[in-house]
Design a protein around this motif. Structure first.
Motif: not given
Length: 407
Positions: A261-262, A264
């Motif tokens: 969700q970031e 990455t």
């Protein structure tokens, strides 16, 4: 208009009862028709093109993908009862329209998946050396052969069962057709109308004598292709390689990313591939490098773990390769490049040898010299490494691994 003297012809009907879609089924990542086309294209004596005669649009497209010309095979010579000779004679007439000086035909069976360019050259040489009208590929048969007599009892064919049993090595040599390659002089073939059209030369070949007639044959051939990993590349071509340069995504990985969700990203690589590259680095004199367009730091991290030089975020790979070769004292012709997608095409064009995983983009498979028998991130590099170890392993004393009508 070309006057090339030798053409290769592959008959590949669309209909197959034993194995549906047989000629499009894959062995080692390459379709049966594609394997035959690639072998013929690599044979230097085949100077009047590689031609696939077919009644099937999908086979025609696959043949063109691998570099063949296509002959539309008429319905009257495409059925189950049609002879191969009828298809070959029709193809010969079509080829002569572009190559009026046609002197020889190489007649290939694409259901024999392990034919190499070297095999084709050897059969052509055997025919020319003997001054024969035709030639065929054979394998030695060391078995005791039997037949039934007029009363139905067994009698020895190549041995006398009424005498003391012979040693196998004392039997008179006999040979079995491999079913892969036939060559003919066009004049004799046209006159007689049969593949054995006069004096016949034999050429022993050592490829596995598979003829794909069932799904079991297909499964066994696929297993052998993965074990061998040769992809039709003769050892002599690999001997000239001094460096292996690899793309990352789709070669070291399965071309998928996990994104959290970031934002990455993470990728998955193969421990088996890693071990293969480690053996290659330690046991040969080959130089290894990763050349990637990817900006993800995982590329450099993976390279550090493998102890391989790497360059990431490279847009112009061909230029980067030329500069790297200059620093290393290498020629691009001494480089094996492994790629999988369209941005790899320019660098594959300048490399001495181009390879790709079995799941590479079709356009990349079309320009690759060597299609590895497994997908990217799932053993492709391991199969490449094992094949290179066979050829280059002796550089540091490392043991080499030993290799132990059908349209």
């Amino acid at each position: 208009m070309s006057t090339g003297s030798t053409a290769a012809v592959i008959l590949a009907r669309g209909g197959s009862k034993g194995v549906p879609g047989k000629n499009l089924r894959k062995v080692g990542g390459v379709s049966l028709v594609g394997r035959s086309v690639r072998a013929a294209r690599a044979a230097v004596s085949v100077d009047a093109g590689v031609w696939v005669s077919t009644d099937d649009a999908a086979i025609a497209a696959e043949a063109r993908l691998h570099g063949a010309d296509v002959i539309d095979r008429p319905a009257e010579i495409s059925g189950d009862t049609a002879t191969s000779e009828a298809g070959w004679l029709h193809a010969m007439d079509e080829i002569r329209k572009r190559h009026p000086g046609l002197a020889r035909l190489v007649l290939l069976q694409c259901t024999s998946p392990f034919t190499t360019a070297g095999d084709i050259e050897a059969v052509l040489y055997a025919q020319a050396d003997r001054g024969a009208d035709c030639a065929l590929s054979v394998v030695p048969d060391h078995g005791f052969l039997w037949r039934r007599d007029e009363n139905g009892f067994a009698r020895g064919t190549n041995h006398d069962e009424t005498q003391q049993r012979q040693r196998r090595q004392d039997l008179e040599p006999v040979f079995r057709e491999s079913g892969a390659i036939y060559t003919v002089n066009t004049d004799a073939f046209e006159r007689v109308g049969r593949r054995f059209c006069g004096s016949v030369a034999m050429c022993e070949v050592d490829h596995p004598p598979f003829e794909i007639d069932s799904t079991d044959d297909l499964a066994l051939a696929t297993a052998v292709a993965v074990q061998r990993g040769t992809g039709g590349i003769d050892a002599d071509r690999l001997k000239g390689i001094r460096a292996v340069v690899m793309d990352f995504d789709g070669v070291h990985t399965d071309d998928l990313v996990h994104t959290n969700q970031e934002g990455t990203e993470s990728v998955r690589t193969s421990r088996g591939d890693g071990l293969g590259l480690e053996m290659l680095r330690k046991r040969t004199g080959l130089t290894l490098m990763i050349l990637s367009k990817e900006t993800n730091p995982v590329v450099l991290a993976r390279a550090r773990k493998l102890k391989i030089e790497a360059f990431g975020a490279v847009e112009d790979k061909a230029t980067a390769l030329a500069q790297w070769c200059a620093k290393k004292g290498l020629s691009e012709t001494e480089v094996l490049y492994v790629g999988n997608d369209l941005n790899d095409a320019p660098v594959m064009a300048v490399a001495g040898l181009a390879a790709c995983p079995s799941d590479a983009q079709p356009a990349i498979q079309a320009v690759a010299d060597w299609i590895l028998p497994l997908p990217g991130g799932k053993g492709a590099l391991r199969s490449m490494a094992e094949r290179l170890l066979e050829v280059h392993g002796a550089e540091t004393g490392a043991p080499a691994r030993s290799e132990t009508d059908r349209e």
